[in-house]
Design a protein around this motif. Structure first.
Motif, short mmCIF file in Angstrom:
data_model
loop_
_atom_site.label_atom_id
_atom_site.label_comp_id
_atom_site.label_asym_id
_atom_site.label_seq_id
_atom_site.Cartn_x
_atom_site.Cartn_y
_atom_site.Cartn_z
N ILE A 229 -0.88 71.33 57.34
CA ILE A 229 -1.01 70.19 56.35
C ILE A 229 -0.56 68.93 57.23
O ILE A 229 -0.87 67.95 56.96
CB ILE A 229 -0.34 70.59 55.11
CG1 ILE A 229 -1.05 71.14 54.36
CG2 ILE A 229 0.09 69.16 54.54
CD1 ILE A 229 -0.38 71.54 52.86
N SER A 230 0.48 69.36 58.25
CA SER A 230 1.15 68.42 58.82
C SER A 230 0.98 67.60 60.11
O SER A 230 0.17 68.30 60.90
CB SER A 230 2.62 68.94 58.74
OG SER A 230 3.30 69.61 57.68
N LEU A 231 1.14 66.43 60.30
CA LEU A 231 1.04 65.93 61.75
C LEU A 231 1.88 66.70 62.80
O LEU A 231 1.43 66.68 63.89
CB LEU A 231 1.26 64.61 61.78
CG LEU A 231 0.13 63.36 61.25
CD1 LEU A 231 0.82 62.25 61.14
CD2 LEU A 231 -0.69 63.64 62.45
N GLY A 232 3.21 66.90 62.24
CA GLY A 232 4.25 67.54 63.23
C GLY A 232 4.98 68.40 62.43
O GLY A 232 5.37 68.50 61.06
N LEU A 233 5.95 69.30 62.68
CA LEU A 233 6.96 70.25 62.13
C LEU A 233 8.13 70.00 62.88
O LEU A 233 8.16 70.14 64.00
CB LEU A 233 6.36 71.61 62.49
CG LEU A 233 7.04 72.67 61.59
CD1 LEU A 233 6.03 73.65 60.78
CD2 LEU A 233 7.70 73.38 62.82
N VAL A 234 9.17 69.92 61.99
CA VAL A 234 10.70 69.81 62.47
C VAL A 234 11.30 71.23 62.17
O VAL A 234 11.19 71.59 60.96
CB VAL A 234 11.10 68.62 61.77
CG1 VAL A 234 12.61 68.27 62.42
CG2 VAL A 234 10.29 67.19 61.97
N VAL A 235 12.04 71.52 63.20
CA VAL A 235 12.80 72.89 62.78
C VAL A 235 14.39 72.60 62.71
O VAL A 235 14.72 71.89 63.64
CB VAL A 235 12.46 74.04 64.05
CG1 VAL A 235 13.36 75.33 63.38
CG2 VAL A 235 10.98 74.23 63.92
N ILE A 236 14.76 72.83 61.74
CA ILE A 236 16.37 72.47 61.63
C ILE A 236 17.08 73.86 61.25
O ILE A 236 16.88 74.42 60.25
CB ILE A 236 16.98 71.46 60.37
CG1 ILE A 236 15.78 70.18 60.60
CG2 ILE A 236 18.22 71.29 60.19
CD1 ILE A 236 16.00 69.34 59.47
N GLU A 237 17.95 74.27 62.23
CA GLU A 237 18.69 75.53 62.11
C GLU A 237 17.41 76.67 61.70
O GLU A 237 16.98 76.85 60.89
CB GLU A 237 19.57 75.45 60.99
CG GLU A 237 20.86 74.50 61.09
CD GLU A 237 21.77 74.99 60.19
OE1 GLU A 237 23.06 74.36 60.36
OE2 GLU A 237 21.58 75.35 58.96
N ALA A 238 17.33 77.49 62.98
CA ALA A 238 16.50 78.60 62.77
C ALA A 238 16.95 79.84 63.68
O ALA A 238 17.25 79.53 65.14
CB ALA A 238 15.21 78.40 63.23
N ARG A 269 22.26 80.35 63.89
CA ARG A 269 21.47 79.62 63.05
C ARG A 269 20.66 78.58 64.01
O ARG A 269 19.70 78.07 63.75
CB ARG A 269 21.82 78.98 61.84
CG ARG A 269 22.28 79.83 60.73
CD ARG A 269 22.89 79.41 59.58
NE ARG A 269 24.30 79.04 59.97
CZ ARG A 269 25.27 78.78 59.09
NH1 ARG A 269 25.14 78.78 57.86
NH2 ARG A 269 26.81 78.38 59.49
N SER A 270 21.31 78.25 65.25
CA SER A 270 20.86 77.31 66.15
C SER A 270 20.11 78.02 67.27
O SER A 270 19.56 77.33 68.21
CB SER A 270 21.86 76.45 66.57
OG SER A 270 22.55 75.62 65.42
N ALA A 271 20.25 79.41 67.43
CA ALA A 271 19.80 80.04 68.75
C ALA A 271 18.12 79.64 68.71
O ALA A 271 17.62 79.37 69.90
CB ALA A 271 19.91 81.61 68.49
N GLY A 272 17.49 79.86 67.79
CA GLY A 272 16.09 79.41 67.72
C GLY A 272 15.70 78.05 67.88
O GLY A 272 14.69 77.82 68.92
N THR A 273 16.47 77.01 67.47
CA THR A 273 16.08 75.50 67.59
C THR A 273 16.39 75.31 69.10
O THR A 273 15.73 74.58 69.58
CB THR A 273 17.04 74.75 66.67
OG1 THR A 273 18.21 75.04 66.69
CG2 THR A 273 16.30 74.90 65.31
N ASN A 274 17.66 75.75 69.65
CA ASN A 274 18.01 75.52 70.88
C ASN A 274 16.84 76.12 71.95
O ASN A 274 16.61 75.45 72.93
CB ASN A 274 19.21 76.09 71.24
CG ASN A 274 20.39 75.35 70.53
OD1 ASN A 274 20.30 73.97 70.07
ND2 ASN A 274 21.59 75.80 70.30
N ARG A 275 16.36 77.28 71.69
CA ARG A 275 15.40 77.76 72.56
C ARG A 275 14.07 77.05 72.19
O ARG A 275 13.17 76.70 73.33
CB ARG A 275 15.06 79.20 72.10
CG ARG A 275 14.06 79.93 72.92
CD ARG A 275 14.32 81.58 72.97
NE ARG A 275 14.34 82.05 71.71
CZ ARG A 275 13.23 82.45 71.11
NH1 ARG A 275 12.10 82.31 71.88
NH2 ARG A 275 13.28 82.69 69.98
N LEU A 276 13.67 76.61 71.39
CA LEU A 276 12.44 75.70 71.31
C LEU A 276 12.47 74.30 72.07
O LEU A 276 11.57 74.01 72.67
CB LEU A 276 12.42 74.99 69.67
CG LEU A 276 11.69 76.19 68.63
CD1 LEU A 276 11.75 75.74 67.22
CD2 LEU A 276 10.35 76.83 69.13
#
Length: 395
Positions: A229-238, A269-276
């Motif tokens: 649905i979206s133009l872009g996707l923002v990940v906050i804490e993953a 909770r930030s391991a995923g976002t930092n890896r992204l």
């Protein structure tokens, strides 16, 4: 931005076509890709429904295929009408415009609320269900800034970051994608949001049948719609191996821009976002980071052609039903001998193979290859992969 999603422009399904579309997508082994291939091959859902048993038999199915009945489809339409929702087909006014641009997009969605929101540039916000206080506060601030900049917010009505995103965008525009049926919100503690979203400036959307209780495997399906649905996707804490990272992967496969908010290396909770971020996601510390990246994309995608556009203007038969195609109306190219069918099946293996490679290898017409893949799909003998590749399932 574009005009109203419910504007009179555009082709609409007739009542009979909508019923047949619902029956077809609710039939056994018919997913979005198979649905699109059936419509493209047979011209209408009514004709495709008539052919399902024969196609499954040709594909090697050893039992009758379950075809959704008229009664079941009418019952589902009555249920959605009772809660104030409606079904919208791909290509109709009100169908999310960005969602049309991917082959696995649902041909029919159930919505409740203001479909005009789909035409406001949408940004998906996803993240941890056990979000920190800082993560929730940042989500509120970011979403309010995006709303003020003219963006709608898309999320999955889950706990934590999703809930914070919906709460902060109730006044500016929020889109909630459900993993279950439109009448089965999850989790229960977010019922206040489920009730508020369609009453305020928001819309609920689901591809699942009415009455469907969400299961674990339904959430990745929901995540692909959030991304689509979206133009872009923002990940906050993953965290690593989280559902938010599944959404991020799907967004990348769909060609959406991927954003991530950095966090402390000490917080799991930030391991995923930092890896992204290490892998190339756009770093976000304020809404302007997102706005600057998305602004050049707003016009072209809404105005562009969709993937596998479905024909909505197929005429109904004189008795109000879709006409059944006889052999004379089917291209001779699609009529196969047993050796030709065997040649296609023998070329398949457990390794994903693209249809173009099958066409080149067998030397057969594309319509012949796609027809056999349809037969095998309906018989449950192949798996479909991203990019259109297929693989043979073990017997």
């Amino acid at each position: 931005m574009t005009g109203s999603a419910d504007s009179p422009k555009g082709i609409r399904l007739s009542d009979r076509q909508r019923l047949n579309w619902l029956r077809l997508i609710r039939s056994e082994n018919v997913g979005p890709v198979t649905f699109r291939d059936l419509i493209s091959h047979f011209g209408s859902a009514g004709d495709a429904l008539q052919m399902l048993p024969e196609l499954m038999r040709r594909g090697g199915g050893n039992r009758p295929i379950r075809v959704a009945s008229i009664e079941d489809a009418e019952r589902e339409m009555e249920l959605i009408d009772k809660i104030g929702g409606r079904f919208i087909g791909m290509g109709e006014p009100g169908y999310p415009p960005y969602l049309r641009h991917h082959e696995t997009s649902p041909p029919l969605v159930a919505i409740k609320g203001d479909a005009n929101l789909f035409n406001i540039p949408p940004v998906a916000i996803v993240g941890a269900r056990n979000s920190s206080l800082a993560g929730s506060r940042f989500t509120h601030r970011l979403v309010r800034e995006l709303g003020a900049a003219g963006y709608a917010i898309v999320s999955g009505l889950a706990r934590g970051i999703d809930a914070a995103a919906h709460e902060a965008s109730l006044d500016t525009g929020t889109i909630a994608v459900l993993a279950g049926g439109l009448d089965k919100p999850y989790p229960p503690e977010n019922m206040h949001l489920y009730n508020a979203i369609p009453e305020k400036n928001g819309v609920l959307i689901s591809e699942m049948p009415m009455g469907w209780e969400p299961r674990a495997r339904d959430f990745p399906r929901r995540n692909r719609i959030i991304a689509g649905i979206s133009l872009g996707l923002v990940v906050i804490e993953a965290a690593d191996r989280s559902g938010s990272l599944i959404s991020a992967r799907l967004a990348g496969e769909m060609g959406r821009l991927l954003f991530a908010v950095p966090g402390s290396p000490l917080d799991p909770r930030s391991a995923g976002t930092n890896r992204l971020l290490k892998n190339g996601a756009i770093l976000v510390t304020e809404a302007n980071d997102i706005v600057e990246a998305l602004t050049p994309l707003i016009g072209p995608m809404i105005g562009g052609a969709s993937v596998g556009e479905l024909p909505l203007n197929m005429p109904d038969g004189p008795d109000g039903r879709d006409n059944m195609l006889d052999e004379a109306t089917v291209s001779p190219m699609t009529l196969l001998s047993d050796p030709e069918r065997d040649r296609i099946i023998d070329a398949l293996s457990p390794v994903p193979t693209e249809p173009d490679a099958l066409i080149r290898h067998t030397g057969l017409h594309p319509s012949q290859v796609f027809l056999v893949l349809l037969e095998l799909d309906l018989a449950g003998r192949i798996a479909r992969h991203s990019g259109g590749a297929v693989s043979l399932l073990p017997v």
